[in-house]
Enzyme design. Sequence first.
Site, PDB file in Angstrom:
ATOM      1  N   LYS A 191     -20.455  32.820 -20.007  1.00 55.18           N
ATOM      2  CA  LYS A 191     -19.663  31.778 -20.665  1.00 55.18           C
ATOM      3  C   LYS A 191     -20.438  30.462 -20.684  1.00 55.18           C
ATOM      4  O   LYS A 191     -20.914  30.001 -19.652  1.00 55.18           O
ATOM      5  CB  LYS A 191     -18.323  31.593 -19.952  1.00 55.18           C
ATOM      6  CG  LYS A 191     -17.398  30.600 -20.665  1.00 55.18           C
ATOM      7  CD  LYS A 191     -16.003  30.615 -20.068  1.00 55.18           C
ATOM      8  CE  LYS A 191     -15.076  29.598 -20.728  1.00 55.18           C
ATOM      9  NZ  LYS A 191     -14.922  29.815 -22.179  1.00 55.18           N
TER      10      LYS A 191
ATOM     11  N   TYR B 272      -5.225  32.991 -25.453  1.00 55.58           N
ATOM     12  CA  TYR B 272      -4.133  33.693 -26.119  1.00 55.58           C
ATOM     13  C   TYR B 272      -3.338  34.597 -25.176  1.00 55.58           C
ATOM     14  O   TYR B 272      -2.401  35.266 -25.611  1.00 55.58           O
ATOM     15  CB  TYR B 272      -4.666  34.498 -27.313  1.00 55.58           C
ATOM     16  CG  TYR B 272      -4.903  33.614 -28.511  1.00 55.58           C
ATOM     17  CD1 TYR B 272      -3.883  33.315 -29.397  1.00 55.58           C
ATOM     18  CD2 TYR B 272      -6.149  33.036 -28.736  1.00 55.58           C
ATOM     19  CE1 TYR B 272      -4.081  32.478 -30.481  1.00 55.58           C
ATOM     20  CE2 TYR B 272      -6.368  32.187 -29.810  1.00 55.58           C
ATOM     21  CZ  TYR B 272      -5.333  31.925 -30.686  1.00 55.58           C
ATOM     22  OH  TYR B 272      -5.526  31.079 -31.753  1.00 55.58           O
TER      23      TYR B 272
ATOM     24  N   GLY C 161     -19.322  40.082 -30.954  1.00 49.64           N
ATOM     25  CA  GLY C 161     -19.293  39.491 -29.615  1.00 49.64           C
ATOM     26  C   GLY C 161     -18.283  40.179 -28.719  1.00 49.64           C
ATOM     27  O   GLY C 161     -17.543  41.070 -29.149  1.00 49.64           O
TER      28      GLY C 161
ATOM     29  N   GLY D  15     -11.854  26.094 -21.838  1.00 45.20           N
ATOM     30  CA  GLY D  15     -10.873  25.441 -22.701  1.00 45.20           C
ATOM     31  C   GLY D  15      -9.487  25.459 -22.093  1.00 45.20           C
ATOM     32  O   GLY D  15      -8.704  24.510 -22.261  1.00 45.20           O
TER      33      GLY D  15
ATOM     34  N   SER E 251      -5.674  27.991 -30.139  1.00 45.20           N
ATOM     35  CA  SER E 251      -5.341  28.068 -28.714  1.00 45.20           C
ATOM     36  C   SER E 251      -6.619  28.325 -27.915  1.00 45.20           C
ATOM     37  O   SER E 251      -7.444  29.143 -28.320  1.00 45.20           O
ATOM     38  CB  SER E 251      -4.339  29.191 -28.447  1.00 45.20           C
ATOM     39  OG  SER E 251      -4.050  29.275 -27.057  1.00 45.20           O
ATOM     40  N   PRO E 252      -6.777  27.660 -26.771  1.00 46.36           N
ATOM     41  CA  PRO E 252      -7.937  27.946 -25.925  1.00 46.36           C
ATOM     42  C   PRO E 252      -7.782  29.264 -25.166  1.00 46.36           C
ATOM     43  O   PRO E 252      -8.738  29.774 -24.610  1.00 46.36           O
ATOM     44  CB  PRO E 252      -7.944  26.756 -24.949  1.00 46.36           C
ATOM     45  CG  PRO E 252      -6.507  26.366 -24.853  1.00 46.36           C
ATOM     46  CD  PRO E 252      -5.950  26.582 -26.227  1.00 46.36           C
TER      47      PRO E 252
ATOM     48  N   HIS F 186     -15.146  32.300 -14.537  1.00 38.83           N
ATOM     49  CA  HIS F 186     -15.439  33.125 -15.705  1.00 38.83           C
ATOM     50  C   HIS F 186     -16.788  33.832 -15.536  1.00 38.83           C
ATOM     51  O   HIS F 186     -17.572  33.483 -14.659  1.00 38.83           O
ATOM     52  CB  HIS F 186     -15.470  32.285 -16.987  1.00 38.83           C
ATOM     53  CG  HIS F 186     -14.111  31.964 -17.520  1.00 38.83           C
ATOM     54  ND1 HIS F 186     -13.383  30.883 -17.073  1.00 38.83           N
ATOM     55  CD2 HIS F 186     -13.333  32.592 -18.441  1.00 38.83           C
ATOM     56  CE1 HIS F 186     -12.218  30.847 -17.708  1.00 38.83           C
ATOM     57  NE2 HIS F 186     -12.168  31.873 -18.543  1.00 38.83           N
TER      58      HIS F 186
ATOM     59  N   THR G  91     -11.833  29.813 -30.365  1.00 36.57           N
ATOM     60  CA  THR G  91     -13.104  29.279 -29.875  1.00 36.57           C
ATOM     61  C   THR G  91     -12.884  28.041 -29.012  1.00 36.57           C
ATOM     62  O   THR G  91     -12.064  27.187 -29.338  1.00 36.57           O
ATOM     63  CB  THR G  91     -14.018  28.922 -31.063  1.00 36.57           C
ATOM     64  OG1 THR G  91     -14.260  30.104 -31.826  1.00 36.57           O
ATOM     65  CG2 THR G  91     -15.338  28.345 -30.600  1.00 36.57           C
ATOM     66  N   THR G  92     -13.605  27.948 -27.903  1.00 34.98           N
ATOM     67  CA  THR G  92     -13.533  26.768 -27.043  1.00 34.98           C
ATOM     68  C   THR G  92     -14.882  26.042 -27.065  1.00 34.98           C
ATOM     69  O   THR G  92     -15.875  26.556 -27.582  1.00 34.98           O
ATOM     70  CB  THR G  92     -13.174  27.150 -25.599  1.00 34.98           C
ATOM     71  OG1 THR G  92     -14.165  28.047 -25.080  1.00 34.98           O
ATOM     72  CG2 THR G  92     -11.817  27.837 -25.550  1.00 34.98           C
TER      73      THR G  92
END
Length: 262
Positions: free
Chosen positions: A159, A126, A11, A165, A123-124, A155, A99-100
């Site tokens: 998405k 990083y 991905g 997130g 974490s939503p 975004h 991952t959110t």
Amino acid sequence: MLRLCVAGAAGRMGGTLIEEATARGYQIVGAVESPNNPNLGKTLREVGICSSDVKIVGPSLLEEAVKEADVYASFATPEAEASNLPVVASLGRRIVMGTTGLSDEQMKKIKEAISGKVPAVFSPNYAIGVNIMFLLTKTLALLPRDYDFSISEVHHIGKKDAPSGTAKKLGTLVSEARGYSSIVSGREGISPRKPGELEILAVRAGGVPGVHDLIVAGPHEMIRIEHIAFSRRVFAQGALLASDWVYKQTRPGVYSMDDVLR
């Protein structure tokens, strides 16, 4: 040399993470994708991600993919995380998950499966700048009660989850501090803002990696904090920082980037 197994390897985010990791001398020992991904069975070299002959495998070969890894770094789907992370934890591998879009129930089950077994960082987002933004949000929450908070995010068109997130995390921080009890995602017609409402607006356009705005307005002034990600590499760099940190942890539990940065 830290050894990584990356989920969501083919991905956008997983591929960027692998590229950044190999450029920095990390070793990729496993690559996992969804069971219907067209790249299954191909090497990372064949897919054009990096010069590694590690094959991309499906979740049925998860144990084999992660067996030599120090850290399992995952940017997959909520469904994949709910299935894969308990297996990874049972094998004693440390986890970094970005991952959110997980439901409260999915997150609860994942945390229960990991608790007491391995250290993990969730974490939503990083990006280091975003995590500093979280800290600033807690500070701004000290403003007088007649200051209103609103959040917007932009975004790329691919998405799936909205709000992001990161926007949800900002919303949680604000709501806990300010007592907001409901979220409004858009306005139309006659729609004045009511007490207890927090505005979180989402836009999907083009190839934008991520833009987040926190707007705080009082009767006579406005504070606006904006974070713009120029490239997904900023998320990959933060995830690698988290991977280095979690590898050194001995106490099992779910940690955040706040723990990493402190």
